[in-house]
Design an enzyme around this catalytic site. Structure first.
Site, PDB file in Angstrom:
ATOM      1  N   GLU A   1      -3.654   7.508  -3.891  1.00  0.00           N
ATOM      2  CA  GLU A   1      -3.617   6.253  -3.123  1.00  0.00           C
ATOM      3  C   GLU A   1      -3.461   5.078  -4.081  1.00  0.00           C
ATOM      4  OE1 GLU A   1      -7.225   4.511  -1.303  1.00  0.00           O
ATOM      5  OE2 GLU A   1      -6.138   4.647   0.584  1.00  0.00           O
TER       6      GLU A   1
ATOM      7  N   TYR B   1       0.859  -1.196   0.000  1.00  0.00           N
ATOM      8  CA  TYR B   1       0.000   0.000   0.000  1.00  0.00           C
ATOM      9  C   TYR B   1       0.887   1.234   0.000  1.00  0.00           C
ATOM     10  CZ  TYR B   1      -3.119   3.645   1.715  1.00  0.00           C
ATOM     11  OH  TYR B   1      -3.838   4.800   1.841  1.00  0.00           O
TER      12      TYR B   1
END
Ligand code: GDP
Ligand code: MN
Length: 433
Positions: free
Chosen positions: A228, A140
């Site tokens: 993101e 991530y």
């Protein structure tokens, strides 16, 4: 002191909203992927389709039997979502063009319901067909604004994939953050520290470092407020790819980000809020029965407080800001009345930049054109208030005009209650000034 004409100055200005006006444009994944590609960042090969036939053609073109069909709707958690039809998941791994066509048919123009979408779901306006990559590791990575330190910040975790919120809750140590010094950007040293947190193999580290630096370049140049990447994937061939990307952009910078602005999909936004934004209005829906037209976020808060103090509940508030004209005020009224449960309207304007006579003109036009049958209570103060009062008085309309906030609030609560009760028992009431 903020230096003039510098990138730093602009970043500073856009990241500290002094007012509740910061809106964040969000893009579909396929647009985000195209933008990342412009910066030389690795993304899977693919294209978007609006029909199952187009999707089939893209799959043929990709010439692969390992494909992914991804629902394009502005919401996260698509993989774990479902459709209103009961069809499961907005991300399907498939193995033929025929399957791509079939899955696309199940997704297109259906509502995708996810953890983030609300119960009504979001309509899928396109599908993104991409080559399926085999993951060695899913991590991530995001770049967001750190409000405390007032700098951009990198958030990274080796526990990527679907549910970063779950990781944050159950295993917060697996998430690392790094502030970015805006005078230096992402230095090779910083990129290397971040890359070390991804859990990638040594072979993938140089490309990971390069990707992190390029992501920041894109973030800064495009006035993003958020990037993101989840997952940021190391494939079995040690390639680093952004498998899913979510962008947020500062709406206040869109004047110089014309292509980003052109990628907006307004069908994914609340139509009333879109109308409001076009007229430079801020419109927020609430669940009471008194519609509020105000200027300024502070006055909006005070207005809601005072309505509550007198036992009422706001249905919405519409902040017309400083540049209101009679036309935008009329639009404002239309928006306030989009909710059927509104039984009274409270206009609370403190005329500084905004002119009270403009508000009065808009108010009168709206009352006429919309054939208003609910009471309007107007508390006007400030610039051109005399002229405004004159206009209201001569209009012959039943507008309750006040100068004091308390008495105005008390009145609107009282009148809306009467209308509400009358509606409940099905009688029509008329009221005298
Ligand atoms: P989200 O659920 O809205 O975040 O959608 P994503 O695009 O992140 O897809 C959900 C999950 O599907 C990802 O976290 C991956 O695990 C998986 N996925 C998506 N695309 C691919 C792919 O090309 N290859 C593999 N192996 N998994 C994928
Ligand atoms: Mn994702």
């Amino acid at each position: 002191m903020i230096p003039r004409n510098s990138r730093i100055a602009l970043t500073r200005l856009t990241k500290v909203p002094t007012y509740g006006q910061l809106r964040n444009l969000s893009l579909h994944e396929y647009r985000s992927a195209a933008l990342l590609k412009q910066y030389g960042i690795g993304v899977p090969k693919g294209a978007a389709a609006k029909t199952p036939e187009e999707a089939y053609a893209i799959a043929k073109e990709l010439n692969s039997y390992d494909l992914v069909v991804k629902a394009q709707a502005l919401t996260g958690g698509r993989g774990k979502g479902h459709f209103e039809t009961g069809y499961k998941s907005g991300v399907h791994l498939v193995s033929s063009p025929e399957q791509v066509k079939e899955v696309s048919g199940e997704m297109l123009h259906h509502k995708l319901i996810t953890k983030q979408s609300g119960a009504a779901g979001k309509e899928v306006t396109a599908v993104f067909i991409v080559e399926r990559k085999f993951a060695r590791k899913e991590a991530y990575l995001s770049i967001i604004m750190d409000r405390t330190n007032q700098t951009p910040m990198i958030v990274v975790s080796s526990e990527g994939g679907m549910d970063i919120e779950g990781v944050a809750k159950e295993n917060p140590d697996a998430i690392k953050t790094f502030d970015i010094d805006i005078n230096k950007g992402v230095t090779p040293e910083l990129a290397s520290k971040v890359a070390a947190c991804l859990g990638f193999s040594p072979k993938a580290i140089p490309q990971a470092e390069d990707t992190i630096q390029k992501l920041y370049k894109c973030f800064a140049e495009r006035d993003a407020t958020q990037i993101e990447i989840n997952p940021l994937t190391e494939t079995v061939d040690h390639e680093v790819l952004c498998i899913d990307a979510k962008f947020g952009f500062d709406d206040n910078a869109l004047f110089r980000q014309k292509d980003v602005a052109s990628w907006r999909d307004v069908s994914q936004e609340d139509p009333d809020e879109v109308t409001a934004a076009k007229s430079g209005l801020n419109f927020i829906k609430l669940d009471g029965n008194i519609g509020c037209l105000v200027n300024g976020a502070g006055l909006a808060m005070a207005t809601m407080d005072i309505i509550k103090l007198y036992g009422g509940k706001p249905a919405n508030f519409l902040d017309c800001g400083g540049g209101a004209t009679p036309e935008t005020i009329e639009t404002a009224f239309k928006l306030i009345l989009t909710e059927a449960n509104v039984t009274g309207i409270f206009v609370n304007i403190f005329g500084g930049i905004v002119r009270c006579d403009y508000v009065a003109e808009g108010l009168i036009a709206a009352a006429h054109n919309l054939k208003l049958d609910i009471p309007i209570v107007a508390r006007l103060q400030g610039t051109n208030v005399g002229k405004a009062k004159e206009l209201i008085k001569n209009s012959g309309l039943k507008i309750f005009a006040f100068e004091e906030l308390d008495s105005a609030a008390e009145k609107v609560v009282q009148l809306s209650d009467i209308i509400q009760k009358a509606r409940e028992v099905g009688v029509k009431v008329s009221f005298e000034l």
